[in-house]
Design a protein around this motif. Structure first.
Motif, mmCIF file in Angstrom:
data_model
loop_
_atom_site.group_PDB
_atom_site.id
_atom_site.type_symbol
_atom_site.label_atom_id
_atom_site.label_comp_id
_atom_site.label_asym_id
_atom_site.label_seq_id
_atom_site.Cartn_x
_atom_site.Cartn_y
_atom_site.Cartn_z
ATOM 1 N N ILE A 139 0.931 -1.217 0.095
ATOM 2 C CA ILE A 139 -0.156 0.013 -0.015
ATOM 3 C C ILE A 139 0.942 1.284 0.077
ATOM 4 O O ILE A 139 1.920 1.365 0.907
ATOM 5 C CB ILE A 139 -1.021 -0.028 1.271
ATOM 6 N N THR A 140 0.652 2.366 -1.007
ATOM 7 C CA THR A 140 1.376 3.310 -1.091
ATOM 8 C C THR A 140 0.473 4.760 -0.757
ATOM 9 O O THR A 140 1.064 5.757 -0.576
ATOM 10 C CB THR A 140 1.958 3.584 -2.421
ATOM 11 N N PHE A 141 -0.811 4.539 -0.659
ATOM 12 C CA PHE A 141 -1.508 5.679 -0.273
ATOM 13 C C PHE A 141 -1.527 6.079 1.282
ATOM 14 O O PHE A 141 -1.019 5.109 1.979
ATOM 15 C CB PHE A 141 -2.995 5.591 -0.842
ATOM 16 N N PRO A 142 -1.870 7.270 1.615
ATOM 17 C CA PRO A 142 -1.559 7.534 2.933
ATOM 18 C C PRO A 142 -2.488 6.716 4.046
ATOM 19 O O PRO A 142 -3.837 6.568 3.702
ATOM 20 C CB PRO A 142 -2.041 9.056 3.202
ATOM 21 N N ILE A 143 -2.011 6.328 5.018
ATOM 22 C CA ILE A 143 -2.449 5.823 5.993
ATOM 23 C C ILE A 143 -2.649 6.566 7.387
ATOM 24 O O ILE A 143 -1.628 6.879 7.905
ATOM 25 C CB ILE A 143 -1.781 4.268 6.391
ATOM 26 N N LEU A 144 -3.705 7.024 7.629
ATOM 27 C CA LEU A 144 -3.900 7.654 8.932
ATOM 28 C C LEU A 144 -4.181 6.780 10.153
ATOM 29 O O LEU A 144 -4.824 5.834 10.073
ATOM 30 C CB LEU A 144 -4.997 8.814 8.710
ATOM 31 N N LEU A 145 -3.549 7.364 11.441
ATOM 32 C CA LEU A 145 -3.838 6.378 12.526
ATOM 33 C C LEU A 145 -4.913 7.375 13.609
ATOM 34 O O LEU A 145 -4.395 8.229 14.102
ATOM 35 C CB LEU A 145 -2.549 6.329 13.365
ATOM 36 N N ASP A 146 -5.808 6.730 13.792
ATOM 37 C CA ASP A 146 -6.905 7.211 14.753
ATOM 38 C C ASP A 146 -6.753 6.608 16.010
ATOM 39 O O ASP A 146 -7.347 5.771 16.605
ATOM 40 C CB ASP A 146 -8.396 6.718 14.348
ATOM 41 N N GLU A 147 -5.579 6.890 16.573
ATOM 42 C CA GLU A 147 -5.064 6.654 18.020
ATOM 43 C C GLU A 147 -5.917 6.818 19.077
ATOM 44 O O GLU A 147 -6.084 5.987 19.943
ATOM 45 C CB GLU A 147 -3.642 7.140 18.438
ATOM 46 N N GLU A 148 -7.076 7.811 19.100
ATOM 47 C CA GLU A 148 -7.718 8.065 20.194
ATOM 48 C C GLU A 148 -9.251 7.936 19.835
ATOM 49 O O GLU A 148 -10.016 8.138 20.330
ATOM 50 C CB GLU A 148 -7.689 9.745 20.598
ATOM 51 N N ASP A 149 -9.401 7.176 18.899
ATOM 52 C CA ASP A 149 -10.676 6.987 17.970
ATOM 53 C C ASP A 149 -11.665 7.922 17.807
ATOM 54 O O ASP A 149 -13.010 7.988 17.848
ATOM 55 C CB ASP A 149 -11.460 5.611 18.903
ATOM 56 N N LYS A 150 -11.122 9.181 17.804
ATOM 57 C CA LYS A 150 -11.979 10.228 17.789
ATOM 58 C C LYS A 150 -12.685 10.641 16.383
ATOM 59 O O LYS A 150 -13.805 10.995 16.200
ATOM 60 C CB LYS A 150 -11.192 11.610 17.959
ATOM 61 N N VAL A 151 -11.823 10.355 15.250
ATOM 62 C CA VAL A 151 -12.262 10.371 13.817
ATOM 63 C C VAL A 151 -13.436 9.580 13.431
ATOM 64 O O VAL A 151 -14.529 9.729 12.743
ATOM 65 C CB VAL A 151 -11.168 10.646 12.764
ATOM 66 N N ASN A 152 -13.043 8.416 13.902
ATOM 67 C CA ASN A 152 -14.049 7.161 13.924
ATOM 68 C C ASN A 152 -15.402 7.543 14.448
ATOM 69 O O ASN A 152 -16.453 7.117 13.823
ATOM 70 C CB ASN A 152 -13.497 5.792 14.457
ATOM 71 N N GLN A 153 -15.276 8.057 15.503
ATOM 72 C CA GLN A 153 -16.487 8.275 16.294
ATOM 73 C C GLN A 153 -17.334 9.599 15.716
ATOM 74 O O GLN A 153 -18.388 9.629 15.352
ATOM 75 C CB GLN A 153 -16.226 8.574 17.836
ATOM 76 N N GLN A 154 -16.565 10.514 15.135
ATOM 77 C CA GLN A 154 -16.819 11.717 14.691
ATOM 78 C C GLN A 154 -17.706 11.476 13.188
ATOM 79 O O GLN A 154 -18.599 12.112 12.697
ATOM 80 C CB GLN A 154 -15.687 12.514 14.253
ATOM 81 N N TYR A 155 -17.154 10.147 12.481
ATOM 82 C CA TYR A 155 -17.691 9.978 11.344
ATOM 83 C C TYR A 155 -18.820 8.895 11.477
ATOM 84 O O TYR A 155 -19.347 8.231 10.608
ATOM 85 C CB TYR A 155 -16.853 9.614 10.349
ATOM 86 N N GLN A 156 -18.904 8.619 12.712
ATOM 87 C CA GLN A 156 -20.286 7.692 13.168
ATOM 88 C C GLN A 156 -20.099 6.111 12.518
ATOM 89 O O GLN A 156 -20.949 5.807 11.777
ATOM 90 C CB GLN A 156 -21.546 8.155 12.865
ATOM 91 N N VAL A 157 -18.908 5.762 12.601
ATOM 92 C CA VAL A 157 -18.566 4.615 11.536
ATOM 93 C C VAL A 157 -18.920 3.557 12.801
ATOM 94 O O VAL A 157 -18.655 3.242 13.688
ATOM 95 C CB VAL A 157 -17.220 4.519 11.353
ATOM 96 N N VAL A 158 -19.973 2.443 12.155
ATOM 97 C CA VAL A 158 -20.522 1.324 13.163
ATOM 98 C C VAL A 158 -19.932 0.072 12.401
ATOM 99 O O VAL A 158 -20.250 -0.876 12.964
ATOM 100 C CB VAL A 158 -21.817 1.611 13.354
ATOM 101 N N SER A 159 -19.467 0.163 11.372
ATOM 102 C CA SER A 159 -19.069 -0.961 10.587
ATOM 103 C C SER A 159 -18.080 -0.762 9.660
ATOM 104 O O SER A 159 -18.047 0.265 9.101
ATOM 105 C CB SER A 159 -20.340 -1.768 9.694
ATOM 106 N N ILE A 160 -17.054 -1.627 9.606
ATOM 107 C CA ILE A 160 -15.872 -1.565 8.569
ATOM 108 C C ILE A 160 -15.821 -2.460 7.461
ATOM 109 O O ILE A 160 -16.224 -3.706 7.909
ATOM 110 C CB ILE A 160 -14.489 -1.187 9.489
ATOM 111 N N PRO A 161 -15.343 -2.424 6.388
ATOM 112 C CA PRO A 161 -14.793 -0.831 6.130
ATOM 113 C C PRO A 161 -16.097 0.008 5.631
ATOM 114 O O PRO A 161 -17.134 -0.564 5.597
ATOM 115 C CB PRO A 161 -14.029 -1.300 4.735
ATOM 116 N N THR A 162 -15.961 1.115 6.036
ATOM 117 C CA THR A 162 -16.992 2.192 5.497
ATOM 118 C C THR A 162 -16.055 3.370 4.656
ATOM 119 O O THR A 162 -14.909 3.688 5.023
ATOM 120 C CB THR A 162 -17.551 2.667 6.792
ATOM 121 N N SER A 163 -16.384 3.624 3.598
ATOM 122 C CA SER A 163 -15.982 4.739 2.936
ATOM 123 C C SER A 163 -16.751 5.953 2.589
ATOM 124 O O SER A 163 -18.009 5.838 2.344
ATOM 125 C CB SER A 163 -15.424 4.012 1.378
#
Length: 174
Positions: A120-144
């Motif tokens: 993989i060569t595209f940017p991988i972001l690390l949601d270490e505090e789970d804030k963005v995951n919650q902000q985007y209301q992700v309940v199932s992965i993968p979600t795009s």
């Protein structure tokens, strides 16, 4: 006997009042806070700032003018593993106006090993505090989320997405 009956009625009445007050307190006015908004097509994508696996910082609002595929995934997720090669292919085919951001929600695991193993060569972001995951209301992965050049969510896709669907969603973005 009458005293027990009166006490029982009084207790039931107090319980009913307590339940009514409790339910009434839960009927709050809807929040006007943007973070409480349901994220769907037509809603401005919430801004965030995360570190990449390489240590760089990415802020969504700084990508205005570009199309963004924002994907939430984990190393242990079988559908995520299945879709990563298609995301890599899209990244390799993409023009300069498309940015693929993959937000990893399990950074405590061997994310770098996963990325190296899968090329993989595209940017991988690390949601270490789970804030963005919650902000985007992700309940199932993968979600795009497919975000247009004005920062507005145009589509949300839950589940592993085949390459041709990714291409179509990107082509539909402004």
């Amino acid at each position: 006997m009458a005293k027990k009956w009166i006490a029982s009625v009084l207790i039931l009445a107090l319980m009913a009042i307590a339940m009514f007050v409790s339910l009434d307190n839960k009927k709050e006015e809807p929040s006007k806070d943007a973070s409480a908004q349901i994220l769907e097509a037509g809603v401005k994508a919430p801004d965030f700032e995360l570190k990449t696996l390489k240590g760089d910082t990415v802020k969504l609002s700084e990508l205005k003018g570009k199309k963004v595929m924002l994907n939430f995934w984990a190393t242990w997720c079988a559908p995520c593993k299945k879709e990563m090669p298609d995301m890599q292919k899209l990244h390799e085919e993409a023009s300069e106006d498309l940015v693929i951001l993959a937000v990893n929600i399990d950074p405590q695991l061997d994310v770098q090993g996963f990325i190296d193993e899968n090329g993989i060569t595209f940017p991988i972001l690390l949601d270490e505090e789970d804030k963005v995951n919650q902000q985007y209301q992700v309940v199932s992965i993968p979600t795009s989320f497919f975000i247009d050049s004005n920062g507005v969510i145009q589509e949300k896709f839950i589940g592993a997405m085949p390459h041709d669907a990714m291409v179509q969603y990107v082509e539909d973005l402004q």
